[in-house]
Design a protein around this motif. Structure first.
Motif: not given
Length: 384
Positions: A151-159, A340-344
């Motif tokens: 399981d995890g706590l995540v963030n989806f960022q939508f364009d 940062n791109e490294s966080d993706v």
């Protein structure tokens, strides 16, 4: 001295007020006293959205006080004042609407055309730049034994085109995997799943004009809510390819899909011939349920449950694999992240990420595990 004493008292009061307290709410039917699953609980102060589990329970942490809004489409909405919530665990009772409106809806426009417009309008409403904080979890079974969990706590960022960028805040994985089936037990592609929900990809077989030869469309009023309709789409007996059945709950006034279920019945599975080549998968179970939240202003994916089971053909035997995946959106925000791109997170599933546990996020992140689920997770954690 008096000034120092006064400063100490003020700082102590601020510290006490700022302390976070854990609360639990049980949601039940006022007549049957049975727990209500999948009721939406919104903490007004923080705008946190939670979903009750099969025990009717949600858990959240809060500093100070807040009213709580409780809703479920079959029941009358209820706002609970904070003054009432004095205990750490509180029971909320909802009254069933009992509209009994399941009559067939007659329309001059055929159901497939209505569905096409619903999908188009719903997709357009979802096409906004935003982010969803989502609690994700997966249970895996191998030959009817629980073998893996993450399981995890995540963030989806939508364009604005419904493409997602995934950032992982915390995650954990427990259990043992066998080498010959590990690729099948490494979870779903999280970005693909969320994009499928936002683009209504599961409806593609129904939107083709040829589908009228494969499916029967029926629309009825919702039995407990006069504001909604239910469209049922079932494969015709003569259908050679269609095996999925659909139930779509929608708001005809705002032309928005609020919930859909896609499932395969045993009778329809019997129509499919078993495959025999090594690596083939013969479906034994398939169930998808997705809910969307519309609060009059924002529209987004609220929750989902997917269950799939299949027999994997190996060289000398077959193995039954079952996967249960759940999403719960606990926060919606139109403000995008700066990152940062490294966080993706660019891997397919949380299986591929090292455990990162900062808090007990699983206890307060949208969906509270039942006692049975907690026991399963604990047993897999112990195996490690």
């Amino acid at each position: 001295m008096r000034k120092l004493l006064l400063l100490f008292v003020v700082l102590s009061a601020i510290n006490v007020f700022a302390q976070e307290t854990e609360y639990s709410i049980l949601v039940k039917d006022i007549e049957t006293l049975q727990p209500i699953e999948n009721a939406t609980v919104v903490v007004s102060k923080t705008k946190q959205v939670l979903l009750t589990n099969e025990d009717g329970k949600v858990t959240f942490v809060l500093s100070g006080g807040s009213n709580v809004q409780v809703s479920e489409m079959n029941y009358e909405d209820l706002t609970v004042r904070w003054a009432v919530l004095k205990e750490s665990e509180f029971v909320v009772y909802l009254k069933n609407k009992k509209e009994n409106l399941d009559e067939v809806v007659v329309s001059h426009e055929n159901s497939q055309k209505i569905l096409q417009k619903l999908v188009s309008n719903s997709k357009q409403k979802l096409n906004v730049s935003c982010r969803l904080k989502v609690y994700v979890r997966e249970f895996f079974m191998l030959d009817n034994e629980y073998s893996y969990y993450n399981d995890g706590l995540v963030n989806f960022q939508f364009d604005k085109n419904n493409n997602t960028t995934l950032l992982v805040e915390q995650n954990r994985s427990y259990g043992l995997l066998e080498t010959d089936v590990s690729t099948d037990l490494r979870g779903y592609n999280l970005n693909n799943i969320m994009e499928n929900y936002s683009n209504f990809k599961y409806f593609e077989p129904l939107l083709d004009n040829k589908s009228k030869k494969e499916y029967e469309f029926t629309t009825k009023g919702h039995p407990n809510n006069k504001e909604y309709y239910i469209m049922n789409v079932s494969p015709l007996d003569k259908s050679k390819e269609a095996i999925d059945s659909f139930e779509i709950i929608y708001d005809p006034e705002n032309k928005l899909i609020l919930e859909f279920t896609v499932s395969v019945t045993p009778a329809n599975l019997d129509k499919v011939d078993d495959k025999t080549k090594v690596g083939d998968k013969n479906i034994t179970k398939s169930f998808i349920k997705v809910n969307y939240r519309w609060d009059g202003h924002d529209y987004y994916v609220l929750s989902s449950n997917e269950e799939i089971g299949y027999n994997l053909i190996l060289k000398d035997k077959s193995k039954n694999i079952q996967v249960r995946n759940s999403f719960v959106t606990t926060s919606f925000n139109r403000q995008n992240f700066t990152y940062n791109e490294s966080d993706v997170f660019k891997e397919k599933s949380l299986f591929n990420k090292k455990n990162k546990i900062l808090t007990n996020y699983w206890d307060i992140s949208g969906f509270t595990a039942t006692d049975q689920e907690k026991a399963i997770i604990a047993s897999l954690e112990f195996k490690l």
